[in-house]
Design a protein around this motif. Structure first.
Motif, PDB file in Angstrom:
ATOM      1  N   THR A  79     -42.912  32.065 -14.301  1.00  0.00           N
ATOM      2  CA  THR A  79     -41.629  31.958 -14.970  1.00  0.00           C
ATOM      3  C   THR A  79     -40.515  32.201 -13.972  1.00  0.00           C
ATOM      4  OG1 THR A  79     -40.272  32.831 -16.799  1.00  0.00           O
ATOM      5  CG2 THR A  79     -41.669  34.400 -15.658  1.00  0.00           C
ATOM      6  N   LEU A  80     -39.354  31.656 -14.239  1.00  0.00           N
ATOM      7  CA  LEU A  80     -38.165  31.926 -13.436  1.00  0.00           C
ATOM      8  C   LEU A  80     -37.290  32.931 -14.176  1.00  0.00           C
ATOM      9  CD1 LEU A  80     -37.085  28.405 -12.111  1.00  0.00           C
ATOM     10  CD2 LEU A  80     -38.860  29.949 -11.262  1.00  0.00           C
ATOM     11  N   TYR A  81     -36.603  33.775 -13.427  1.00  0.00           N
ATOM     12  CA  TYR A  81     -35.675  34.725 -14.020  1.00  0.00           C
ATOM     13  C   TYR A  81     -34.393  34.742 -13.210  1.00  0.00           C
ATOM     14  CZ  TYR A  81     -36.899  38.128 -10.327  1.00  0.00           C
ATOM     15  OH  TYR A  81     -37.079  38.766  -9.119  1.00  0.00           O
ATOM     16  N   HIS A  82     -33.332  35.311 -13.790  1.00  0.00           N
ATOM     17  CA  HIS A  82     -32.063  35.377 -13.069  1.00  0.00           C
ATOM     18  C   HIS A  82     -31.762  36.813 -12.655  1.00  0.00           C
ATOM     19  CE1 HIS A  82     -30.722  36.199 -17.281  1.00  0.00           C
ATOM     20  NE2 HIS A  82     -29.947  37.098 -16.669  1.00  0.00           N
ATOM     21  N   GLY A  83     -31.012  36.933 -11.601  1.00  0.00           N
ATOM     22  CA  GLY A  83     -30.502  38.220 -11.158  1.00  0.00           C
ATOM     23  C   GLY A  83     -29.074  38.031 -10.697  1.00  0.00           C
ATOM     24  N   SER A  84     -28.280  39.082 -10.801  1.00  0.00           N
ATOM     25  CA  SER A  84     -26.899  38.986 -10.338  1.00  0.00           C
ATOM     26  C   SER A  84     -26.547  40.196  -9.483  1.00  0.00           C
ATOM     27  CB  SER A  84     -25.918  38.862 -11.503  1.00  0.00           C
ATOM     28  OG  SER A  84     -25.808  40.084 -12.211  1.00  0.00           O
ATOM     29  N   GLY A  97     -32.741  39.115 -15.998  1.00  0.00           N
ATOM     30  CA  GLY A  97     -33.105  38.650 -17.324  1.00  0.00           C
ATOM     31  C   GLY A  97     -34.023  37.456 -17.233  1.00  0.00           C
ATOM     32  N   SER A  98     -34.880  37.307 -18.237  1.00  0.00           N
ATOM     33  CA  SER A  98     -35.797  36.170 -18.263  1.00  0.00           C
ATOM     34  C   SER A  98     -35.018  34.874 -18.284  1.00  0.00           C
ATOM     35  CB  SER A  98     -36.705  36.253 -19.491  1.00  0.00           C
ATOM     36  OG  SER A  98     -37.458  37.452 -19.472  1.00  0.00           O
ATOM     37  N   GLY A  99     -35.570  33.861 -17.642  1.00  0.00           N
ATOM     38  CA  GLY A  99     -34.904  32.580 -17.584  1.00  0.00           C
ATOM     39  C   GLY A  99     -35.638  31.507 -18.346  1.00  0.00           C
ATOM     40  N   THR A 100     -36.812  31.114 -17.854  1.00  0.00           N
ATOM     41  CA  THR A 100     -37.545  29.992 -18.431  1.00  0.00           C
ATOM     42  C   THR A 100     -38.790  30.489 -19.156  1.00  0.00           C
ATOM     43  OG1 THR A 100     -38.880  29.660 -16.429  1.00  0.00           O
ATOM     44  CG2 THR A 100     -36.763  28.521 -16.541  1.00  0.00           C
ATOM     45  N   PRO A 101     -39.140  29.891 -20.298  1.00  0.00           N
ATOM     46  CA  PRO A 101     -40.419  30.228 -20.920  1.00  0.00           C
ATOM     47  C   PRO A 101     -41.565  30.004 -19.930  1.00  0.00           C
ATOM     48  CG  PRO A 101     -39.059  28.988 -22.452  1.00  0.00           C
ATOM     49  CD  PRO A 101     -38.349  28.962 -21.120  1.00  0.00           C
ATOM     50  N   PRO A 102     -42.538  30.925 -19.884  1.00  0.00           N
ATOM     51  CA  PRO A 102     -43.606  30.838 -18.871  1.00  0.00           C
ATOM     52  C   PRO A 102     -44.470  29.591 -19.036  1.00  0.00           C
ATOM     53  CG  PRO A 102     -43.511  33.027 -19.874  1.00  0.00           C
ATOM     54  CD  PRO A 102     -42.643  32.130 -20.709  1.00  0.00           C
ATOM     55  N   ILE A 103     -44.957  29.112 -17.906  1.00  0.00           N
ATOM     56  CA  ILE A 103     -45.963  28.041 -17.905  1.00  0.00           C
ATOM     57  C   ILE A 103     -47.229  28.593 -17.276  1.00  0.00           C
ATOM     58  CG2 ILE A 103     -44.214  26.231 -17.768  1.00  0.00           C
ATOM     59  CD1 ILE A 103     -44.997  25.880 -14.821  1.00  0.00           C
ATOM     60  N   LEU A 104     -48.380  28.085 -17.716  1.00  0.00           N
ATOM     61  CA  LEU A 104     -49.664  28.577 -17.219  1.00  0.00           C
ATOM     62  C   LEU A 104     -50.144  27.716 -16.065  1.00  0.00           C
ATOM     63  CD1 LEU A 104     -51.911  30.659 -17.630  1.00  0.00           C
ATOM     64  CD2 LEU A 104     -53.005  29.023 -19.206  1.00  0.00           C
ATOM     65  N   PHE A 147     -28.301  29.578 -13.516  1.00  0.00           N
ATOM     66  CA  PHE A 147     -28.887  30.321 -14.625  1.00  0.00           C
ATOM     67  C   PHE A 147     -29.990  29.457 -15.243  1.00  0.00           C
ATOM     68  CE2 PHE A 147     -29.004  32.309 -18.827  1.00  0.00           C
ATOM     69  CZ  PHE A 147     -28.746  33.640 -18.562  1.00  0.00           C
ATOM     70  N   PRO A 148     -31.249  29.573 -14.755  1.00  0.00           N
ATOM     71  CA  PRO A 148     -32.326  28.704 -15.244  1.00  0.00           C
ATOM     72  C   PRO A 148     -32.764  29.089 -16.647  1.00  0.00           C
ATOM     73  CG  PRO A 148     -33.203  30.344 -13.736  1.00  0.00           C
ATOM     74  CD  PRO A 148     -31.708  30.518 -13.724  1.00  0.00           C
ATOM     75  N   THR A 149     -32.927  28.085 -17.506  1.00  0.00           N
ATOM     76  CA  THR A 149     -33.299  28.336 -18.892  1.00  0.00           C
ATOM     77  C   THR A 149     -34.431  27.436 -19.389  1.00  0.00           C
ATOM     78  OG1 THR A 149     -31.368  26.956 -19.428  1.00  0.00           O
ATOM     79  CG2 THR A 149     -31.120  29.334 -19.693  1.00  0.00           C
ATOM     80  N   ALA A 150     -34.893  26.484 -18.586  1.00  0.00           N
ATOM     81  CA  ALA A 150     -36.005  25.621 -18.984  1.00  0.00           C
ATOM     82  C   ALA A 150     -36.726  25.133 -17.734  1.00  0.00           C
ATOM     83  CB  ALA A 150     -35.512  24.426 -19.802  1.00  0.00           C
ATOM     84  N   MET A 151     -38.046  25.040 -17.828  1.00  0.00           N
ATOM     85  CA  MET A 151     -38.846  24.557 -16.700  1.00  0.00           C
ATOM     86  C   MET A 151     -40.015  23.754 -17.247  1.00  0.00           C
ATOM     87  SD  MET A 151     -40.520  26.724 -13.529  1.00  0.00           S
ATOM     88  CE  MET A 151     -41.455  27.851 -14.573  1.00  0.00           C
ATOM     89  N   LEU A 152     -40.137  22.512 -16.806  1.00  0.00           N
ATOM     90  CA  LEU A 152     -41.213  21.629 -17.240  1.00  0.00           C
ATOM     91  C   LEU A 152     -42.235  21.493 -16.139  1.00  0.00           C
ATOM     92  CD1 LEU A 152     -39.150  18.794 -18.970  1.00  0.00           C
ATOM     93  CD2 LEU A 152     -40.014  20.932 -19.961  1.00  0.00           C
ATOM     94  N   SER A 170     -28.239  34.345  -9.178  1.00  0.00           N
ATOM     95  CA  SER A 170     -29.258  33.560  -8.494  1.00  0.00           C
ATOM     96  C   SER A 170     -30.531  33.569  -9.333  1.00  0.00           C
ATOM     97  CB  SER A 170     -29.538  34.154  -7.104  1.00  0.00           C
ATOM     98  OG  SER A 170     -28.360  34.205  -6.330  1.00  0.00           O
ATOM     99  N   ALA A 171     -31.543  32.845  -8.884  1.00  0.00           N
ATOM    100  CA  ALA A 171     -32.797  32.750  -9.631  1.00  0.00           C
ATOM    101  C   ALA A 171     -33.974  33.103  -8.750  1.00  0.00           C
ATOM    102  CB  ALA A 171     -32.972  31.344 -10.204  1.00  0.00           C
ATOM    103  N   GLY A 172     -34.916  33.838  -9.313  1.00  0.00           N
ATOM    104  CA  GLY A 172     -36.171  34.155  -8.646  1.00  0.00           C
ATOM    105  C   GLY A 172     -37.335  33.716  -9.509  1.00  0.00           C
ATOM    106  N   ALA A 173     -38.543  33.872  -8.985  1.00  0.00           N
ATOM    107  CA  ALA A 173     -39.759  33.502  -9.709  1.00  0.00           C
ATOM    108  C   ALA A 173     -40.649  34.721  -9.877  1.00  0.00           C
ATOM    109  CB  ALA A 173     -40.507  32.396  -8.967  1.00  0.00           C
ATOM    110  N   LEU A 174     -41.445  34.691 -10.924  1.00  0.00           N
ATOM    111  CA  LEU A 174     -42.291  35.818 -11.289  1.00  0.00           C
ATOM    112  C   LEU A 174     -43.646  35.287 -11.720  1.00  0.00           C
ATOM    113  CD1 LEU A 174     -42.386  38.924 -11.946  1.00  0.00           C
ATOM    114  CD2 LEU A 174     -41.532  38.315 -14.229  1.00  0.00           C
ATOM    115  N   LEU A 175     -44.730  35.902 -11.214  1.00  0.00           N
ATOM    116  CA  LEU A 175     -46.097  35.513 -11.574  1.00  0.00           C
ATOM    117  C   LEU A 175     -46.744  36.671 -12.316  1.00  0.00           C
ATOM    118  CD1 LEU A 175     -48.251  33.242 -11.247  1.00  0.00           C
ATOM    119  CD2 LEU A 175     -49.091  34.521  -9.254  1.00  0.00           C
ATOM    120  N   LEU A 176     -47.215  36.394 -13.544  1.00  0.00           N
ATOM    121  CA  LEU A 176     -47.804  37.405 -14.405  1.00  0.00           C
ATOM    122  C   LEU A 176     -49.280  37.115 -14.656  1.00  0.00           C
ATOM    123  CD1 LEU A 176     -44.888  37.540 -17.010  1.00  0.00           C
ATOM    124  CD2 LEU A 176     -45.284  39.126 -15.121  1.00  0.00           C
ATOM    125  N   ASP A 177     -50.024  38.163 -14.935  1.00  0.00           N
ATOM    126  CA  ASP A 177     -51.458  38.041 -15.151  1.00  0.00           C
ATOM    127  C   ASP A 177     -51.774  37.163 -16.363  1.00  0.00           C
ATOM    128  OD1 ASP A 177     -54.241  39.423 -14.406  1.00  0.00           O
ATOM    129  OD2 ASP A 177     -54.085  39.356 -16.602  1.00  0.00           O
TER     130      ASP A 177
END
Length: 360
Positions: A256-261, A242-249, A314-319, A274-281
């Motif tokens: 963005t970070l997301y969680h997996g279990s 599931g999505s974790g943190t709102p994406p940053i450019l 469970f990451p939910t915010a990233m600055l 745990s948490a992973g990271a995702l890079l989108l176009d």
């Protein structure tokens, strides 16, 4: 995992007050965080349950139509334990939560969030929030803060939306993704064909590994043009993603970070989160450029390993702090914690989607 520059425990259940004197706080976790003119603002999920106990009975709290908490007492023999958070009523099969959540607005004048002051409480409203409101995320677009959150009721877990210009007063906009759908995060700008959001359908029928999808909207209220973005493909994300943190450019695209279990080892338990990271176009946010093959965060500290639901980050915010990423997350469904990473180290840890080779 990648190297953490620092990590800290920010809030514990004893640091916040319950909504009523006959309730106890069992968790403050899964926070949304935004930068404002006077520091940081946090929306924290606060889970609480009745103080009263009765032998061989379980209290199941809910918000009534009058805006008060009512407690349904059910004999233990009439319940099936799903996990620490959820029970099923044997006769009907209906699910109930063992706690009920609301949100609290907190402020910190320190940009690292070392201390927090209470501002106000946001309580559930209406039938769609009967079992509580949970797991907010904040995205600022122009001068408006948009908050997605989970609204839980006897109809399931849906996603609702509210907005604010000052993070004190909020306007509710109702359900934007019906149940079962949660972990909705908004992109912080409008694309050429509308706004975009990542979301997590949670189907009862599992035809494939758990997934994250993307949706589009012209007005933030009505969402469509759904497309699959990511499927869990590694053991650490085999049960849920599931999505974790709102994406940053960043220069490379949307990060963005997301969680997996993992799958639980035994009945009545939850797998490790745990948490992973995702890079989108940059221009096509539904297109994955790279993703984590291994978690960048796993439960390791005492407050991540032990709590209401053990073994959870469970990451939910990233600055975005120039070269660093400041990540706020829920730990063991009990605490709020923070960690700092070098942004480049997170990017370097990703694997390209097509080649599955480490980024250079």
């Amino acid at each position: 995992m990648i190297e953490t520059r620092s990590e800290s425990l920010l809030l514990r259940p004893c640091d916040v007050s319950p909504s009523r004197s006959d309730l106890e706080v069992v968790g403050v976790f899964n926070p949304a965080v935004a930068i404002g003119n006077n520091g940081l603002t946090m929306l924290a999920r606060v889970a609480e349950r009745p103080l009263e106990s009765r032998a061989d009975w379980t209290p199941l709290p809910r918000w009534s139509s009058s805006g008060a908490i009512e407690v349904d007492w059910v004999r233990n023999q009439d319940l099936t334990l799903i996990d620490a958070r959820v029970v099923a009523i044997k006769d009907s099969g209906d699910l109930r939560l063992t706690s009920v959540s609301h949100l609290q607005v907190l402020r910190s004048s320190n940009i690292t969030g070392e201390s927090w002051d209470f501002v106000r409480t946001i309580l559930p409203e209406g039938p769609w929030e009967e079992y509580g409101i949970e797991d907010p995320r904040i995205t600022k677009i122009d001068d408006t803060y948009w908050v997605t959150y989970v609204a839980v009721s006897r109809s399931g877990a849906a996603t609702a939306l509210m907005s604010s210009t000052d993070m004190v007063n909020f306007q509710r906009h109702g359900i934007i993704f019906p149940s079962e759908n949660k972990d909705v995060v908004l992109f912080p700008e409008m694309f050429s064909d509308g706004y975009a959001a990542l979301h997590r359908p949670n189907p009862h029928s599992r035809f494939k590994a758990p997934q994250i999808w993307l949706a589009r909207s012209l007005d933030m209220i009505h969402w469509g043009r759904h497309q699959l973005v990511l499927s869990g493909m590694h053991p650490w994300e085999g049960d849920r993603v599931g999505s974790g943190t709102p994406p940053i450019l960043c220069d490379e695209g949307w990060l963005t970070l997301y969680h997996g279990s993992t799958r639980p080892n035994s009945t009545g338990t939850v797998g490790c989160y745990s948490a992973g990271a995702l890079l989108l176009d940059r221009d096509q946010p539904g297109r994955v450029l790279a993703r984590s093959s291994q978690p960048i965060m796993q439960p390791s500290t005492d407050y991540e390993l032990h709590g209401f639901v053990p073994n959870v980050v469970f990451p939910t915010a990233m600055l975005d702090r120039d070269e660093e990423l400041h990540v706020f997350y829920g730990a063991a469904d009990t605490y709020i914690a923070a960690a700092r990473f070098l942004k480049q180290s997170v990017l370097d840890s990703l694997q390209l989607k097509d080649s599955c080779k480490p980024r250079q």
